[in-house]
Motif scaffolding. Sequence first.
Motif, PDB file in Angstrom:
ATOM      1  N   ALA A  29      -3.795   2.691   5.713  1.00  0.00           N
ATOM      2  CA  ALA A  29      -3.822   2.242   4.318  1.00  0.00           C
ATOM      3  C   ALA A  29      -2.480   1.601   3.969  1.00  0.00           C
ATOM      4  O   ALA A  29      -1.423   2.100   4.357  1.00  0.00           O
ATOM      5  N   GLN A  30      -2.528   0.506   3.206  1.00  0.00           N
ATOM      6  CA  GLN A  30      -1.321  -0.226   2.836  1.00  0.00           C
ATOM      7  C   GLN A  30      -0.979  -0.025   1.363  1.00  0.00           C
ATOM      8  O   GLN A  30      -1.620  -0.578   0.469  1.00  0.00           O
ATOM      9  N   ILE A  31       0.021   0.812   1.109  1.00  0.00           N
ATOM     10  CA  ILE A  31       0.574   1.008  -0.232  1.00  0.00           C
ATOM     11  C   ILE A  31       2.089   1.102  -0.101  1.00  0.00           C
ATOM     12  O   ILE A  31       2.611   1.339   0.983  1.00  0.00           O
ATOM     13  N   HIS A  32       2.790   0.946  -1.219  1.00  0.00           N
ATOM     14  CA  HIS A  32       4.243   1.075  -1.217  1.00  0.00           C
ATOM     15  C   HIS A  32       4.629   2.541  -1.374  1.00  0.00           C
ATOM     16  O   HIS A  32       5.152   2.964  -2.406  1.00  0.00           O
ATOM     17  N   ALA A  33       4.363   3.336  -0.355  1.00  0.00           N
ATOM     18  CA  ALA A  33       4.729   4.748  -0.390  1.00  0.00           C
ATOM     19  C   ALA A  33       4.655   5.325   1.011  1.00  0.00           C
ATOM     20  O   ALA A  33       3.861   4.871   1.845  1.00  0.00           O
ATOM     21  N   GLY A  34       5.474   6.337   1.259  1.00  0.00           N
ATOM     22  CA  GLY A  34       5.431   7.034   2.532  1.00  0.00           C
ATOM     23  C   GLY A  34       4.491   8.228   2.460  1.00  0.00           C
ATOM     24  O   GLY A  34       3.900   8.522   1.431  1.00  0.00           O
ATOM     25  N   GLY A  35       4.377   8.917   3.584  1.00  0.00           N
ATOM     26  CA  GLY A  35       3.515  10.098   3.635  1.00  0.00           C
ATOM     27  C   GLY A  35       2.044   9.790   3.634  1.00  0.00           C
ATOM     28  O   GLY A  35       1.219  10.641   3.289  1.00  0.00           O
ATOM     29  N   ARG A  36       1.671   8.562   4.059  1.00  0.00           N
ATOM     30  CA  ARG A  36       0.268   8.161   3.991  1.00  0.00           C
ATOM     31  C   ARG A  36      -0.618   8.980   4.912  1.00  0.00           C
ATOM     32  O   ARG A  36      -1.764   9.298   4.577  1.00  0.00           O
ATOM     33  N   GLY A  37      -0.089   9.326   6.092  1.00  0.00           N
ATOM     34  CA  GLY A  37      -0.891  10.076   7.051  1.00  0.00           C
ATOM     35  C   GLY A  37      -1.320  11.430   6.529  1.00  0.00           C
ATOM     36  O   GLY A  37      -2.405  11.921   6.851  1.00  0.00           O
ATOM     37  N   LYS A  38      -0.480  12.048   5.704  1.00  0.00           N
ATOM     38  CA  LYS A  38      -0.784  13.368   5.144  1.00  0.00           C
ATOM     39  C   LYS A  38      -1.336  13.284   3.726  1.00  0.00           C
ATOM     40  O   LYS A  38      -1.568  14.309   3.079  1.00  0.00           O
ATOM     41  N   GLY A  39      -1.569  12.067   3.245  1.00  0.00           N
ATOM     42  CA  GLY A  39      -2.070  11.891   1.890  1.00  0.00           C
ATOM     43  C   GLY A  39      -3.555  12.191   1.779  1.00  0.00           C
ATOM     44  O   GLY A  39      -4.265  12.374   2.782  1.00  0.00           O
ATOM     45  N   THR A  40      -4.029  12.247   0.524  1.00  0.00           N
ATOM     46  CA  THR A  40      -5.440  12.510   0.251  1.00  0.00           C
ATOM     47  C   THR A  40      -5.929  11.506  -0.784  1.00  0.00           C
ATOM     48  O   THR A  40      -5.265  11.259  -1.792  1.00  0.00           O
ATOM     49  N   PHE A  41      -7.091  10.929  -0.517  1.00  0.00           N
ATOM     50  CA  PHE A  41      -7.679   9.994  -1.473  1.00  0.00           C
ATOM     51  C   PHE A  41      -8.347  10.781  -2.599  1.00  0.00           C
ATOM     52  O   PHE A  41      -8.801  11.916  -2.413  1.00  0.00           O
ATOM     53  N   GLN A  42      -8.376  10.171  -3.784  1.00  0.00           N
ATOM     54  CA  GLN A  42      -8.978  10.849  -4.928  1.00  0.00           C
ATOM     55  C   GLN A  42     -10.476  11.069  -4.755  1.00  0.00           C
ATOM     56  O   GLN A  42     -11.071  11.871  -5.477  1.00  0.00           O
ATOM     57  N   ASN A  43     -11.094  10.373  -3.773  1.00  0.00           N
ATOM     58  CA  ASN A  43     -12.507  10.620  -3.481  1.00  0.00           C
ATOM     59  C   ASN A  43     -12.705  11.782  -2.506  1.00  0.00           C
ATOM     60  O   ASN A  43     -13.827  12.087  -2.109  1.00  0.00           O
ATOM     61  N   GLY A  44     -11.561  12.411  -2.123  1.00  0.00           N
ATOM     62  CA  GLY A  44     -11.625  13.575  -1.243  1.00  0.00           C
ATOM     63  C   GLY A  44     -11.370  13.274   0.209  1.00  0.00           C
ATOM     64  O   GLY A  44     -11.173  14.197   1.019  1.00  0.00           O
ATOM     65  N   PHE A  45     -11.353  12.007   0.606  1.00  0.00           N
ATOM     66  CA  PHE A  45     -11.126  11.630   1.994  1.00  0.00           C
ATOM     67  C   PHE A  45      -9.679  11.936   2.368  1.00  0.00           C
ATOM     68  O   PHE A  45      -8.747  11.629   1.624  1.00  0.00           O
ATOM     69  N   LYS A  46      -9.481  12.542   3.543  1.00  0.00           N
ATOM     70  CA  LYS A  46      -8.156  12.989   3.956  1.00  0.00           C
ATOM     71  C   LYS A  46      -7.477  11.971   4.861  1.00  0.00           C
ATOM     72  O   LYS A  46      -8.071  11.488   5.833  1.00  0.00           O
ATOM     73  N   GLY A  47      -6.222  11.669   4.557  1.00  0.00           N
ATOM     74  CA  GLY A  47      -5.385  10.865   5.436  1.00  0.00           C
ATOM     75  C   GLY A  47      -5.527   9.372   5.266  1.00  0.00           C
ATOM     76  O   GLY A  47      -6.630   8.844   5.246  1.00  0.00           O
ATOM     77  N   GLY A  48      -4.363   8.701   5.179  1.00  0.00           N
ATOM     78  CA  GLY A  48      -4.348   7.245   5.077  1.00  0.00           C
ATOM     79  C   GLY A  48      -4.041   6.572   6.393  1.00  0.00           C
ATOM     80  O   GLY A  48      -3.890   5.350   6.447  1.00  0.00           O
ATOM     81  N   VAL A  49      -3.954   7.354   7.483  1.00  0.00           N
ATOM     82  CA  VAL A  49      -3.718   6.811   8.823  1.00  0.00           C
ATOM     83  C   VAL A  49      -4.655   7.514   9.798  1.00  0.00           C
ATOM     84  O   VAL A  49      -4.663   8.745   9.885  1.00  0.00           O
TER      85      VAL A  49
ATOM     86  N   GLN B  55     -13.880   3.715   3.618  1.00  0.00           N
ATOM     87  CA  GLN B  55     -13.483   4.927   2.891  1.00  0.00           C
ATOM     88  C   GLN B  55     -12.109   4.789   2.244  1.00  0.00           C
ATOM     89  O   GLN B  55     -11.775   5.540   1.324  1.00  0.00           O
ATOM     90  N   MET B  56     -11.297   3.838   2.714  1.00  0.00           N
ATOM     91  CA  MET B  56      -9.952   3.659   2.165  1.00  0.00           C
ATOM     92  C   MET B  56      -9.876   2.550   1.115  1.00  0.00           C
ATOM     93  O   MET B  56      -9.252   2.720   0.060  1.00  0.00           O
ATOM     94  N   LEU B  57     -10.483   1.412   1.385  1.00  0.00           N
ATOM     95  CA  LEU B  57     -10.362   0.247   0.503  1.00  0.00           C
ATOM     96  C   LEU B  57     -10.991   0.518  -0.861  1.00  0.00           C
ATOM     97  O   LEU B  57     -12.095   1.053  -0.957  1.00  0.00           O
ATOM     98  N   GLY B  58     -10.258   0.163  -1.899  1.00  0.00           N
ATOM     99  CA  GLY B  58     -10.749   0.360  -3.263  1.00  0.00           C
ATOM    100  C   GLY B  58     -10.587   1.775  -3.770  1.00  0.00           C
ATOM    101  O   GLY B  58     -11.029   2.091  -4.880  1.00  0.00           O
ATOM    102  N   GLN B  59      -9.924   2.634  -2.965  1.00  0.00           N
ATOM    103  CA  GLN B  59      -9.733   4.027  -3.354  1.00  0.00           C
ATOM    104  C   GLN B  59      -8.251   4.298  -3.638  1.00  0.00           C
ATOM    105  O   GLN B  59      -7.367   3.592  -3.147  1.00  0.00           O
ATOM    106  N   VAL B  60      -7.987   5.354  -4.405  1.00  0.00           N
ATOM    107  CA  VAL B  60      -6.615   5.724  -4.767  1.00  0.00           C
ATOM    108  C   VAL B  60      -6.109   6.787  -3.804  1.00  0.00           C
ATOM    109  O   VAL B  60      -6.733   7.839  -3.639  1.00  0.00           O
ATOM    110  N   LEU B  61      -4.979   6.501  -3.158  1.00  0.00           N
ATOM    111  CA  LEU B  61      -4.366   7.415  -2.202  1.00  0.00           C
ATOM    112  C   LEU B  61      -3.182   8.129  -2.861  1.00  0.00           C
ATOM    113  O   LEU B  61      -2.306   7.487  -3.434  1.00  0.00           O
ATOM    114  N   VAL B  62      -3.177   9.442  -2.753  1.00  0.00           N
ATOM    115  CA  VAL B  62      -2.106  10.260  -3.337  1.00  0.00           C
ATOM    116  C   VAL B  62      -1.258  10.837  -2.211  1.00  0.00           C
ATOM    117  O   VAL B  62      -1.783  11.502  -1.305  1.00  0.00           O
ATOM    118  N   THR B  63       0.040  10.571  -2.223  1.00  0.00           N
ATOM    119  CA  THR B  63       0.965  11.158  -1.255  1.00  0.00           C
ATOM    120  C   THR B  63       2.111  11.826  -2.007  1.00  0.00           C
ATOM    121  O   THR B  63       2.194  11.745  -3.242  1.00  0.00           O
TER     122      THR B  63
END
Length: 396
Positions: free
Chosen positions: A47-67, A82-90
């Motif tokens: 997943a491409q966002i301006h933030a670190g910790g993507r691999g351990k992040g969780t999407f607001q739809n419940g999907f685990k991990g941005g890597v 599962q990643m595109l169009g979703q909000v990733l929280v790290t």
Amino acid sequence: MNIHEYQARELFEKFGVATTRGAVASTPDEAVAVAQGLGTKEFVVKAQIHAGGRGKGTFQNGFKGGVHITDSVEKVRELAGQMLGQVLVTHQTGPEGKLVSKVLIAEPATIAKELYFAILLDRASGAPVIIASTEGGVDIEHVAEHTPEKIFREPIHPTLGLQAFQTRKIAKALGLTGKQITAASKLFSAMFKLFLARDCSQIEVNPLVITKTGELLALDAKFNFDDNALYRQPEILALRDKSEEDPREVAASEFSLNYIGLDGNIACLVNGAGLAMATMDIIQHAGGKPANFLDVGGGASKDQVTAAFKIILSDPNVQGILVNIFGGIMDCNIIATGILAAAKETALSIPLVVRLEGNNVEAGKKTLAESGLAVISANDLDDAAKKIVAAVKKAA
């Protein structure tokens, strides 16, 4: 200004910094096309966002991990969907997270060892410095706290630049041997060339990896650029992703205002970065909490002041405004006129405290006093802070 990982990889490729092959995708179909073009047995989907910790992040739809790593092209499609169009929280995004609009599809590296390498601008010496460590793949702050002896620093002469003996010295400090030292010297030199050519203030590669076949590759990078030099870097400016930035900061930049949003309830409008910092401190000292840093510069116009008010009021947490102006170059009466125009245009309904001092201050104070608006005048900064804190508490 920050850029995405895929954009950092494009810069690496342009300047000859060794990295893995990959490309960005905006849809699941594009992701599949990239994966098929790589022709590898496995694929990394990031997943491409301006933030670190993507691999351990969780999407607001419940999907685990941005890597994720997969050996199936169809799984690439599924992961991208599962990643595109979703909000990733790290841990770096905060609970609000960031929207993922692009994914990077790349070939994985068979990692034998992870290292850390960065080029930073050392404010104390006014010159670049290289920071390297054998402890890659983790936050450098953690290494600095628990095993500081594993961090290596190499200052770079501001006019001579990075020398060949220094690249070998860094490579040996990282435990590299033989042909790896030659590869590392080439990579470090290319990285420094990129640092200078694109007016970077930071290039952080974490991890810099040694593969099982002995190759040295820059896998992930974080870039920062000198905002004051962007006028001569159109290529870099074109990489700016405003959707990743605070919309208030984007709006402020369009009016040449320096704005950073904070989590308090008392907004500040000040001319000069040092004075702005002092204003924030004294609000805190008086028992309040600043809602922003906002420096309108040394010669703000009426339009800039009006824009500043609109940006301030776009924050729903703001319950009061403190304007603190010292008129050196700036005319206090022009600021006073701008304040009144902004208050009328925005239908200001929260407490406003104004402290003016300096050039044409008496005319400015007179303009405010005769306006008929509920503007609270302050004699000095301490008085202003106490008045805005009291006014906000009274209005609550």
